[in-house]
Design an enzyme around this catalytic site. Structure first.
Site, PDB file in Angstrom:
ATOM      1  N   GLY A  11      -2.573  -8.262  37.287  1.00 47.15           N
ATOM      2  CA  GLY A  11      -3.978  -8.678  37.243  1.00 47.15           C
ATOM      3  C   GLY A  11      -4.633  -8.280  35.936  1.00 47.15           C
ATOM      4  O   GLY A  11      -3.990  -7.717  35.047  1.00 47.15           O
ATOM      5  N   PHE A  12      -5.903  -8.554  35.864  1.00 46.41           N
ATOM      6  CA  PHE A  12      -6.645  -8.280  34.629  1.00 46.41           C
ATOM      7  C   PHE A  12      -6.647  -6.776  34.305  1.00 46.41           C
ATOM      8  O   PHE A  12      -6.103  -6.353  33.275  1.00 46.41           O
ATOM      9  CB  PHE A  12      -8.064  -8.855  34.796  1.00 46.41           C
ATOM     10  CG  PHE A  12      -9.085  -8.241  33.910  1.00 46.41           C
ATOM     11  CD1 PHE A  12      -8.915  -8.220  32.531  1.00 46.41           C
ATOM     12  CD2 PHE A  12     -10.242  -7.684  34.448  1.00 46.41           C
ATOM     13  CE1 PHE A  12      -9.876  -7.644  31.706  1.00 46.41           C
ATOM     14  CE2 PHE A  12     -11.207  -7.115  33.639  1.00 46.41           C
ATOM     15  CZ  PHE A  12     -11.021  -7.092  32.270  1.00 46.41           C
ATOM     16  N   ILE A  13      -7.164  -5.955  35.197  1.00 46.25           N
ATOM     17  CA  ILE A  13      -7.214  -4.519  34.897  1.00 46.25           C
ATOM     18  C   ILE A  13      -5.807  -3.918  34.992  1.00 46.25           C
ATOM     19  O   ILE A  13      -5.395  -3.115  34.160  1.00 46.25           O
ATOM     20  CB  ILE A  13      -8.184  -3.770  35.848  1.00 46.25           C
ATOM     21  CG1 ILE A  13      -9.590  -4.370  35.737  1.00 46.25           C
ATOM     22  CG2 ILE A  13      -8.226  -2.272  35.519  1.00 46.25           C
ATOM     23  CD1 ILE A  13     -10.630  -3.756  36.681  1.00 46.25           C
ATOM     24  N   ASP A  32       3.036  -7.204  42.513  1.00 46.09           N
ATOM     25  CA  ASP A  32       1.933  -8.165  42.428  1.00 46.09           C
ATOM     26  C   ASP A  32       2.396  -9.471  43.039  1.00 46.09           C
ATOM     27  O   ASP A  32       3.533  -9.898  42.805  1.00 46.09           O
ATOM     28  CB  ASP A  32       1.553  -8.369  40.945  1.00 46.09           C
ATOM     29  CG  ASP A  32       0.183  -8.988  40.783  1.00 46.09           C
ATOM     30  OD1 ASP A  32      -0.036 -10.099  41.318  1.00 46.09           O
ATOM     31  OD2 ASP A  32      -0.679  -8.378  40.123  1.00 46.09           O
ATOM     32  N   LEU A  77      -4.401  -1.024  42.714  1.00 48.78           N
ATOM     33  CA  LEU A  77      -5.421  -1.950  42.221  1.00 48.78           C
ATOM     34  C   LEU A  77      -5.394  -3.295  42.937  1.00 48.78           C
ATOM     35  O   LEU A  77      -6.331  -4.071  42.819  1.00 48.78           O
ATOM     36  CB  LEU A  77      -5.241  -2.199  40.704  1.00 48.78           C
ATOM     37  CG  LEU A  77      -5.898  -1.198  39.771  1.00 48.78           C
ATOM     38  CD1 LEU A  77      -5.243   0.165  39.860  1.00 48.78           C
ATOM     39  CD2 LEU A  77      -5.861  -1.683  38.343  1.00 48.78           C
ATOM     40  N   ALA A 118      -8.524   2.041  43.368  1.00 48.13           N
ATOM     41  CA  ALA A 118      -9.550   1.272  42.657  1.00 48.13           C
ATOM     42  C   ALA A 118     -10.604   0.833  43.655  1.00 48.13           C
ATOM     43  O   ALA A 118     -10.321   0.074  44.575  1.00 48.13           O
ATOM     44  CB  ALA A 118      -8.924   0.061  41.988  1.00 48.13           C
ATOM     45  N   TYR A 150     -16.621  -7.329  50.969  1.00 51.40           N
ATOM     46  CA  TYR A 150     -15.844  -6.703  49.905  1.00 51.40           C
ATOM     47  C   TYR A 150     -16.219  -5.225  49.746  1.00 51.40           C
ATOM     48  O   TYR A 150     -15.361  -4.330  49.851  1.00 51.40           O
ATOM     49  CB  TYR A 150     -16.066  -7.466  48.598  1.00 51.40           C
ATOM     50  CG  TYR A 150     -15.353  -6.885  47.403  1.00 51.40           C
ATOM     51  CD1 TYR A 150     -14.010  -6.536  47.471  1.00 51.40           C
ATOM     52  CD2 TYR A 150     -16.021  -6.678  46.202  1.00 51.40           C
ATOM     53  CE1 TYR A 150     -13.363  -6.000  46.373  1.00 51.40           C
ATOM     54  CE2 TYR A 150     -15.387  -6.156  45.100  1.00 51.40           C
ATOM     55  CZ  TYR A 150     -14.056  -5.818  45.186  1.00 51.40           C
ATOM     56  OH  TYR A 150     -13.423  -5.286  44.100  1.00 51.40           O
ATOM     57  N   LYS A 154     -13.931  -1.850  50.764  1.00 49.62           N
ATOM     58  CA  LYS A 154     -13.599  -0.794  49.806  1.00 49.62           C
ATOM     59  C   LYS A 154     -14.190   0.552  50.230  1.00 49.62           C
ATOM     60  O   LYS A 154     -13.616   1.606  49.953  1.00 49.62           O
ATOM     61  CB  LYS A 154     -14.078  -1.191  48.404  1.00 49.62           C
ATOM     62  CG  LYS A 154     -13.164  -2.197  47.743  1.00 49.62           C
ATOM     63  CD  LYS A 154     -11.844  -1.538  47.426  1.00 49.62           C
ATOM     64  CE  LYS A 154     -10.830  -2.462  46.827  1.00 49.62           C
ATOM     65  NZ  LYS A 154      -9.555  -1.768  46.551  1.00 49.62           N
TER      66      LYS A 154
END
Ligand code: UDP
Length: 329
Positions: A11-13, A32, A77, A118, A150, A154
């Site tokens: 992913g991005f991060i 992933d 993440l 995360a 969301y 979390k």
């Protein structure tokens, strides 16, 4: 040197985190499912001798257990992320964000492995304070509005992680990310910076939702992953929650103007109601600014790259991607 499992490592991060861990000399296993992550994000690293990439879902208990068995440290993440994706798929959000986290914590507790979880500034919901400390109240909206699924999912992950830390004593660090941006972030899931940059590069208009007076702080992903790794390596940070991001506020209107000015050529800025962008049952967060005192006092540093430099980096990356795409067309 440790072996690190990075869930969501494509992913991005996650891809930036993987890159930094490898640069630091660690070994990395990426798990992933390439749902929102992309193999391309790891293309430059795919032959790295200390990297192993596994395509699989964190919801697959066998794949997760096998990947975790190899690791000393887990950076968790992988999640359903992005306001748009989450608003469109609340069931998927809850299933992806809660059950696998519990399995990771259980397996990590058995092996006394460190876990980074995360989390997100979404957990604060719409708390009206000027800036939020880690101990502030979570003010989520009603369950009838899918957005809050969301932050709520979390928040449960955070409760689980803290409970496992207290009960089993393994090192756990929770990072609440505040609007992390940079190269490789895509706009399909609603993220504002890549959307504005692409709209501007297409000649406009830039689409600002509502009046544009909503406020955010944007942090460069490279600085954010350094904070994450620093906290995991610091025993004083274990068992704690940290805000991670920038604390320089900017309105979305100012962001649009900054992107338009960087690209140049009189790009129009258009306003669009939330109902058209996200549907009728959407609620936005008007102001989101972290208090970073805890991060600064624990780590001695916090992300500080100014918005202009961040936008330069994102623009350079988008221009490169678009040039490659045009060359192969
Ligand atoms: N936003 C916008 N235009 C877009 C996408 C987002 O004006 O094309 C606004 C959005 O309503 C929000 C802010 O930009 O107020 C940040 O949105 P993003 O989804 O990036 O992050 P989050 O809402 O999670 O802070």
């Amino acid at each position: 040197m440790a072996t690190c499992l990075v869930t969501g490592g494509a992913g991005f991060i996650g891809s930036h985190l993987t890159e930094q861990l490898l640069a630091d000399g660690e070994s990395v296993v990426v798990l992933d499912d390439l749902s929102t992550g992309q193999a391309d994000n790891l293309a430059a690293l795919k032959d790295h001798p200390r990297l192993s990439i596994r395509v699989g879902s964190i919801t697959d208990q066998v794949a997760l257990g096998e990947a975790l068995a190899e690791a000393d440290v887990v950076y968790h993440l992988a999640a359903a992320v992005g306001v748009k994706l989450v608003a469109d798929n609340p069931v998927h959000t809850i299933e992806t964000n809660i059950y696998p986290t519990e399995q990771i914590l259980r397996l990590a507790a058995q092996g006394k492995k460190a876990v980074f979880l995360a989390s997100t500034s979404e957990v604060f919901g719409k708390n009206p304070k000027e800036s939020w400390t880690e101990e502030d109240d979570l003010l989520l909206g009603p369950t009838s509005k899918p957005r809050w699924a969301y932050g709520c999912s979390k928040a449960i992950d955070e409760f689980l992680a803290l409970a496992y830390h207290r009960r089993f004593g393994m090192p756990v660090v929770i990072g609440r990310f505040f609007n992390v941006v940079g190269p490789r972030q895509v706009g399909h899931y609603g993220m504002v910076v890549p959307r504005f940059v692409d709209q501007a590069l297409d000649g406009g208009p830039i689409e600002v939702y509502d009046d544009g007076q909503q406020v955010r702080c944007f942090a460069h992903v490279r600085e954010v992953v350094r904070s994450v790794i620093g906290l995991v390596r610091l025993p004083a940070a274990h068992g704690q929650v940290f805000n991670i991001g920038s604390d320089s506020p900017v309105s979305i209107q100012q962001l649009a103007e900054a992107v338009a000015a960087k690209v140049g050529g009189n790009i129009a800025i258009r306003h669009k109601p939330y109902s058209e962008a996200y549907g009728d049952d959407f609620e936005d967060v008007r102001r989101r600014v972290p208090n970073l005192s805890k991060l600064r006092s624990t780590l001695g540093t916090a992300p500080s790259l100014p918005l202009g430099s961040i936008l330069d980096d994102v623009l350079a990356w988008r221009r490169e991607v678009r040039a490659r795409r045009d060359a192969s067309a």
